[in-house]
Motif scaffolding. Sequence first.
Motif: not given
Length: 102
Positions: A27-29, A72-73, A82-83, A89-91
């Motif tokens: 899992i990335v985010a 992706l972003i 609302e991310i 920042s991680l993305l």
Amino acid sequence: MNSTSSQIDPRIKRKACHETSDTYGAIVAVLDHKHRVIVCKDGIQWITQRRKSGGAERPWRALGYYTTRKALIRACALLSREIEPAVMSLLAELPDTIGRTA
């Protein structure tokens, strides 16, 4: 030595390896309670997923597949209004592309 901690039920191990599992290891985010981003099992793309409602054995369903950070972003911004800044920042720190060698 009688240690049960090293003995893992093979059904749990299999489930953890499945991309649609809550316990998938890549899992990335987590964008919000319904959306997340993972790296596919082959490491060649990022996948956006939505959590299915109800108690499913495999609760996550793929929404899109991406090989560039930019795409992706953009997709994540459309999925979740609302991310959290830390997640964004991680993305933003992901490589420009995934699964390609120079």
